[in-house]
Write a protein that holds these residues in place. Structure first.
Motif, short mmCIF file in Angstrom:
data_model
loop_
_atom_site.label_atom_id
_atom_site.label_comp_id
_atom_site.label_asym_id
_atom_site.label_seq_id
_atom_site.Cartn_x
_atom_site.Cartn_y
_atom_site.Cartn_z
N VAL A 1 8.26 -2.15 5.00
CA VAL A 1 9.44 -1.60 4.44
C VAL A 1 8.94 -0.78 3.46
O VAL A 1 8.30 -1.04 2.52
N TYR A 2 9.32 0.44 3.34
CA TYR A 2 9.27 1.54 2.33
C TYR A 2 9.98 1.32 1.25
O TYR A 2 11.37 1.20 1.39
N VAL A 3 9.64 1.71 0.06
CA VAL A 3 10.09 1.08 -0.87
C VAL A 3 10.60 2.74 -2.06
O VAL A 3 9.83 3.47 -1.91
N PHE B 1 0.59 8.71 2.28
CA PHE B 1 0.78 9.71 1.82
C PHE B 1 1.89 9.92 0.71
O PHE B 1 2.91 10.60 0.52
N GLY B 2 1.67 8.86 -0.35
CA GLY B 2 2.42 8.99 -1.64
C GLY B 2 3.92 7.85 -1.25
O GLY B 2 4.63 7.85 -2.40
N ASP B 3 4.12 7.64 -0.15
CA ASP B 3 5.28 6.78 0.01
C ASP B 3 4.72 5.17 0.06
O ASP B 3 4.10 4.73 0.80
N TYR B 4 5.34 4.30 -0.87
CA TYR B 4 4.61 3.01 -0.83
C TYR B 4 5.67 2.05 -0.08
O TYR B 4 6.70 2.23 0.13
N TYR B 5 4.78 1.05 0.49
CA TYR B 5 5.38 0.27 1.32
C TYR B 5 5.25 -1.23 1.22
O TYR B 5 3.71 -1.48 0.76
N VAL B 6 5.86 -2.19 1.83
CA VAL B 6 5.52 -3.72 1.74
C VAL B 6 5.04 -4.11 3.05
O VAL B 6 6.37 -3.75 3.98
N ALA B 7 4.32 -4.35 3.52
CA ALA B 7 4.01 -4.97 5.26
C ALA B 7 4.11 -6.42 5.17
O ALA B 7 3.71 -7.20 4.21
N LEU B 8 4.91 -6.74 5.92
CA LEU B 8 5.37 -8.07 6.17
C LEU B 8 4.69 -8.69 7.55
O LEU B 8 4.78 -8.03 8.47
N LYS B 9 4.22 -10.01 7.54
CA LYS B 9 3.70 -10.24 8.59
C LYS B 9 4.85 -10.66 9.74
O LYS B 9 6.02 -11.05 9.32
N ALA B 10 4.73 -10.21 11.02
CA ALA B 10 5.82 -10.67 12.22
C ALA B 10 5.07 -11.25 13.38
O ALA B 10 4.35 -10.46 13.97
N SER C 1 2.73 -10.65 -4.60
CA SER C 1 1.44 -10.87 -4.35
C SER C 1 1.38 -11.14 -2.97
O SER C 1 2.38 -11.43 -2.27
N LEU C 2 0.20 -10.95 -2.50
CA LEU C 2 -0.08 -11.12 -1.02
C LEU C 2 0.30 -12.39 -0.73
O LEU C 2 -0.23 -13.49 -1.49
N GLY C 3 0.67 -12.71 0.37
CA GLY C 3 0.96 -14.09 0.85
C GLY C 3 2.20 -14.61 0.31
O GLY C 3 2.67 -15.80 0.76
N SER D 1 0.89 -1.18 0.08
CA SER D 1 -0.14 0.12 0.05
C SER D 1 0.82 1.26 -0.04
O SER D 1 1.96 0.92 -0.23
N SER D 2 0.13 2.36 0.18
CA SER D 2 1.00 3.69 0.36
C SER D 2 0.52 4.45 1.48
O SER D 2 -0.87 4.52 2.05
#
Length: 64
Positions: free
Chosen positions: A40-42, A22-31, A54-56, A19-20
């Motif tokens: 993790v911002y990209v 405020f214009g900064d895209y990220y990948v959220a990892l399960k922890a 892909s999710l999962g 998702s994003s």
């Protein structure tokens, strides 16, 4: 927020969200053991690579 300047981190996890904010895209990892997971911002130069994820999916993120 953890900031380790000059160190490369390799983080492996399962993608929970892409998702994003405020214009900064990220990948959220399960922890396990954390409420929010790991975000993790990209950089914009890697957005095409993120679009192919892909999710999962299990990924390793290389963070500088």
């Amino acid at each position: 927020m953890l900031n380790i300047s000059g160190t490369t981190l390799h983080i492996t996890g399962i993608i929970d969200d892409i998702s994003s904010n405020f214009g900064d895209y990220y990948v959220a990892l399960k922890a396990g053991g954390t409420f929010l997971g790991i975000y993790v911002y990209v950089q914009n130069s890697a957005l095409n690579d993120v679009a192919a994820l892909s999710l999962g999916e299990k990924v390793t993120m290389y963070c500088e």
